[in-house]
Every structure is written in structure tokens, then in C-alpha cells.
Scaffold this motif. Structure first.
Motif, PDB file in Angstrom:
ATOM      1  N   GLN A 188     -21.161  45.758  45.922  1.00  0.00           N
ATOM      2  CA  GLN A 188     -19.862  45.789  45.658  1.00  0.00           C
ATOM      3  C   GLN A 188     -19.250  44.955  46.529  1.00  0.00           C
ATOM      4  O   GLN A 188     -19.646  44.979  47.980  1.00  0.00           O
ATOM      5  N   VAL A 189     -18.578  43.975  46.603  1.00  0.00           N
ATOM      6  CA  VAL A 189     -17.735  43.107  47.695  1.00  0.00           C
ATOM      7  C   VAL A 189     -16.184  43.275  47.209  1.00  0.00           C
ATOM      8  O   VAL A 189     -15.640  42.956  46.194  1.00  0.00           O
ATOM      9  N   ILE A 190     -15.510  43.648  48.378  1.00  0.00           N
ATOM     10  CA  ILE A 190     -14.071  43.684  48.427  1.00  0.00           C
ATOM     11  C   ILE A 190     -13.395  42.603  49.148  1.00  0.00           C
ATOM     12  O   ILE A 190     -13.658  42.286  50.406  1.00  0.00           O
ATOM     13  N   PHE A 191     -12.669  41.582  48.416  1.00  0.00           N
ATOM     14  CA  PHE A 191     -12.101  40.581  48.994  1.00  0.00           C
ATOM     15  C   PHE A 191     -10.771  41.012  49.351  1.00  0.00           C
ATOM     16  O   PHE A 191     -10.030  41.617  48.509  1.00  0.00           O
ATOM     17  N   HIS A 192      -9.929  40.331  50.340  1.00  0.00           N
ATOM     18  CA  HIS A 192      -8.801  40.741  50.991  1.00  0.00           C
ATOM     19  C   HIS A 192      -8.031  39.476  51.072  1.00  0.00           C
ATOM     20  O   HIS A 192      -8.773  38.718  51.696  1.00  0.00           O
ATOM     21  N   ASP A 193      -6.850  39.341  51.017  1.00  0.00           N
ATOM     22  CA  ASP A 193      -6.015  38.468  51.672  1.00  0.00           C
ATOM     23  C   ASP A 193      -6.165  36.996  50.877  1.00  0.00           C
ATOM     24  O   ASP A 193      -7.171  36.481  51.334  1.00  0.00           O
ATOM     25  N   ASP A 194      -5.301  36.831  50.202  1.00  0.00           N
ATOM     26  CA  ASP A 194      -5.157  35.602  49.363  1.00  0.00           C
ATOM     27  C   ASP A 194      -6.365  35.067  48.678  1.00  0.00           C
ATOM     28  O   ASP A 194      -7.182  34.309  48.791  1.00  0.00           O
ATOM     29  N   VAL A 195      -6.681  36.095  47.858  1.00  0.00           N
ATOM     30  CA  VAL A 195      -7.956  36.089  47.024  1.00  0.00           C
ATOM     31  C   VAL A 195      -7.702  35.120  45.696  1.00  0.00           C
ATOM     32  O   VAL A 195      -6.596  35.081  45.035  1.00  0.00           O
ATOM     33  N   THR A 196      -8.648  34.312  45.548  1.00  0.00           N
ATOM     34  CA  THR A 196      -8.405  33.144  44.533  1.00  0.00           C
ATOM     35  C   THR A 196      -9.801  33.207  43.602  1.00  0.00           C
ATOM     36  O   THR A 196     -10.690  33.231  44.181  1.00  0.00           O
ATOM     37  N   ILE A 197      -9.590  33.618  42.297  1.00  0.00           N
ATOM     38  CA  ILE A 197     -10.850  33.420  41.416  1.00  0.00           C
ATOM     39  C   ILE A 197     -10.535  32.141  40.480  1.00  0.00           C
ATOM     40  O   ILE A 197      -9.295  32.103  40.111  1.00  0.00           O
ATOM     41  N   HIS A 198     -11.645  31.341  40.589  1.00  0.00           N
ATOM     42  CA  HIS A 198     -11.719  30.128  39.718  1.00  0.00           C
ATOM     43  C   HIS A 198     -12.686  30.115  38.737  1.00  0.00           C
ATOM     44  O   HIS A 198     -14.041  30.228  39.250  1.00  0.00           O
ATOM     45  N   HIS A 199     -12.582  29.805  37.472  1.00  0.00           N
ATOM     46  CA  HIS A 199     -13.425  29.587  36.484  1.00  0.00           C
ATOM     47  C   HIS A 199     -13.261  28.281  35.512  1.00  0.00           C
ATOM     48  O   HIS A 199     -12.207  28.236  34.994  1.00  0.00           O
TER      49      HIS A 199
END
Length: 186
Positions: free
Chosen positions: A108-119
Motif C-alpha cells: 500500500q502506497v499513500i500519496f499526499h499533496d498534489d497527486v496526479t495520475i496519468h494514463h
């Protein structure tokens, strides 16, 4: 002379007594560094880690300028992480943020602050960019989720919602509540 010797004897006795008391007191006092699980046990800088699956194919890549590992819960803190998840599609998913924390290895990886997912677009799904403040990614399951507000941009549309669940293998993205879409012509 005997007066001087008496004073010196008393001072020596006091000094020895004080040293004994301090030594015994320190032995029984808890060491504030005794719990090493809160201290880092490793750190790396300018990291590019490539993870392979059981067949030797690249399944994931992590790039970060700094990561710090702690033994407690097998936790790692990442600075400006970039995670690339490879899957059945020819185009991987890219996830980036200012900070992230993994628990129990990379389950499990928890991303914080200005998270962007791109596909990028592939044969089944349009190009997709999602922005949010917090995102939990399960790399081994190839899923991502958040309960925070999101903005998703695809060709000719902008969608906003509260909460999202993404299956990165199938490309299905489920908006959980308060979903609103806007058509944006070319």
C-alpha cells in the motif's frame, strides 16, 4: 594538616557517593532511544527502483530523490515520488505527488499533496489525468482509491467527484459520489 585531610576526605566521599547514585539512577531510567522502530534504519537518495514480476517482466518502477525506511510496520517515506505501474495495456499508469508513504513493504502506497495520475490513451481507454490531494495505491492489486475530491480530465470532458476507485488493469474508473461532468468541445 589534619583539618585539610578531613575536608578532602569528606569531599572525596561526597564525589564517590554522587557518582554511584548517578550511575544507579541512569541504569534504571528508560533509554529514550530504546525503541529503534521510530528511528530510520535506512535511507537512499536519487533512487530508481525497478520491480519485476515472477516472470521477470517489469511490473513497477519507483523514482524518488529521497526515501527513508523505518522498521516499524515496514514503512517508507518518499519525497517527490513517481510511480509507474505496468499492466496488460501497452501504456503504464504514472502516479506522482509531493510526498508518499508505503506501509508493509509496497502493498500500500499513500500519496499526499498534489497527486496526479496519468494514463495515456490505449486501445480500450482514452487518455486520462486525475488530480487529487490523497491517493491510496495497491500496486500488487493494480488499484487506486481516494475519498477526497478529484478532477478527472479526458478528451472533451472534465469530471469532478468526491471519491474514486480505479482498476488499472481494466482501466475502469468509478466515481463514488457528487459526480459532475462537463463537455469541453475541441
Amino acid at each position: 594538616m589534619s583539618y585539610k585531610n578531613t575536608i578532602i576526605g569528606i569531599l572525596m566521599t561526597l564525589a564517590i557517593s554522587a557518582a554511584v547514585v548517578m550511575t544507579l539512577t541512569n541504569r534504571n531510567a528508560p533509554n529514550r532511544y530504546q525503541d529503534n522502530s521510530v528511528l530510520p534504519d535506512a535511507y537512499m537518495e536519487n533512487v530508481t527502483a525497478t520491480i519485476l514480476d515472477k516472470f521477470g517482466k517489469v511490473s513497477m518502477k519507483i523514482v524518488t530523490p529521497k526515501m527513508v525506511h523505518y522498521t516499524k510496520n515496514d514503512t517508507t517515506d518518499f519525497t517527490q515520488p513517481e510511480l509507474t505501474l505496468y499492466h496488460k495495456s501497452p501504456n503504464p499508469w504514472f502516479i506522482a505527488s509531493k510526498t508518499a508513504k508505503s506501509n508493509h513493504g509496497i502493498d500500500q502506497v499513500i500519496f499526499h499533496d498534489d497527486v496526479t495520475i496519468h494514463h495515456p490513451a490505449d486501445f480500450k481507454n482514452p487518455a486520462t489525468v486525475i488530480k487529487t490531494s490523497v491517493l491510496t495505491v495497491h500496486p500488487n492489486e493494480r488499484t487506486a482509491e481516494t475519498t477526497e475530491s478529484i478532477t478527472m480530465v479526458q478528451p472533451n470532458s472534465i469530471m469532478k467527484a468526491i471519491g474514486m476507485f480505479a482498476d488499472m488493469d481494466s482501466g475502469n474508473i468509478k466515481l463514488l459520489s457528487h459526480a459532475k461532468g462537463e463537455y469541453v468541445p475541441d
